[in-house]
Write a protein that holds these residues in place. Structure first.
Motif, PDB file in Angstrom:
ATOM      1  N   PHE A   1      -2.370  -6.106  -4.617  1.00 16.38           N
ATOM      2  CA  PHE A   1      -1.865  -7.469  -4.567  1.00 16.38           C
ATOM      3  C   PHE A   1      -0.515  -7.554  -5.285  1.00 16.38           C
ATOM      4  O   PHE A   1      -0.329  -6.987  -6.359  1.00 16.38           O
TER       5      PHE A   1
ATOM      6  N   GLN B   1       0.858  -1.177   0.000  1.00 19.10           N
ATOM      7  CA  GLN B   1       0.000   0.000   0.000  1.00 19.10           C
ATOM      8  C   GLN B   1       0.891   1.222   0.000  1.00 19.10           C
ATOM      9  O   GLN B   1       1.552   1.533   0.993  1.00 19.10           O
TER      10      GLN B   1
ATOM     11  N   LYS C   1      -4.699   2.653  -2.680  1.00 19.02           N
ATOM     12  CA  LYS C   1      -5.338   1.385  -2.350  1.00 19.02           C
ATOM     13  C   LYS C   1      -4.305   0.302  -2.054  1.00 19.02           C
ATOM     14  O   LYS C   1      -3.165   0.357  -2.523  1.00 19.02           O
ATOM     15  N   VAL C   2      -4.731  -0.694  -1.321  1.00 22.86           N
ATOM     16  CA  VAL C   2      -3.915  -1.893  -1.139  1.00 22.86           C
ATOM     17  C   VAL C   2      -3.844  -2.628  -2.483  1.00 22.86           C
ATOM     18  O   VAL C   2      -4.849  -2.743  -3.194  1.00 22.86           O
TER      19      VAL C   2
END
Lengths: 113, 114
Positions: free
Chosen positions: B45, B37, B42-43
């Protein structure tokens, strides 16, 4: 690709009041996760919803997934200072991935004493 | 209650240096993940890992990144030659299996690249 929209972006609520946070997907959700983020504590798992119409509760937090599995709401009853933080929804999407979560931008919750 | 742990909590490094971020997943979990992050974003993947190999990776996870499970407990993320834009909070997560895939996250490592 799938997008998750959260609303509102931020929320200031008087202690003791109820509140709702929403998470809307552009595609049907396979699994919808709610997490809470606090600085220095990472992402704290709250609940996972998989079935249309499903509702789960933990203490004063209730999460629902709509029948179409495209929208989820997180409802906090009688908010307390401990509820303050950033609430994130994350989702799995069939066909895109079996493993990775995609995320909403988060809702920052502030509780006023 | 079992939890995911990460070390260090904060890492400062010079651009071009290699860093290794360490994670200890929950002991009976089989799937492991790294997310990042960037501040204010946003976080995202990065990678998932199962049965000693990468299951999925994102576009972010290029040749500069690698993951390893060197022993029965640790799960590491290596960035070979760090760039300024690698500065972010890196989260490790684990889940029990594909059918019980609640992902439990560690507290994160804040990486600062100067």
């Amino acid at each position: 690709s799938q997008e998750l929209e959260q609303s509102p972006q931020s929320l200031i609520v008087q202690e003791g009041k109820n509140l709702t946070i929403n998470c809307t997907s552009s595609k049907t959700l396979y699994g919808l996760y709610w997490y809470k983020q606090k600085y220095g504590e990472g992402l704290i798992f709250l609940m996972m919803l998989q079935k249309g119409g499903e509702e789960k509760s933990h203490e004063k937090i209730t999460a629902k997934l709509d029948e179409k599995k495209q929208q989820s709401s997180l409802h906090i009853t009688a908010s307390q200072p401990s509820h303050a933080g950033i609430y994130l929804c994350g989702a799995l999407s069939p066909g895109d991935s079996n493993y990775q979560l995609i995320w909403g931008a988060g809702t920052k919750l502030i509780i006023k004493p | 209650e079992p939890e995911v742990t990460q070390t260090p909590s904060h890492q400062v490094t010079q651009m071009g240096q290699e860093v290794i971020l360490r994670c200890v997943p929950i002991s009976n979990h089989l799937y492991f993940y790294w997310y990042r992050q960037i501040l204010g974003q946003k976080v995202e993947f990065l990678v998932s890992f199962y049965n000693n190999e990468i299951s999925e990776k994102s576009e972010i996870f290029d040749d500069q990144f690698s993951v390893e499970r060197p022993d029965g407990s640790n799960f590491t993320l290596k960035i070979r030659s760090t760039k300024l834009e690698d500065s972010a909070m890196y989260f490790c997560a684990s889940s029990r299996d594909i059918y019980h895939n609640e992902q439990f996250f560690g507290p994160g490592t804040r990486l600062t690249v100067l």
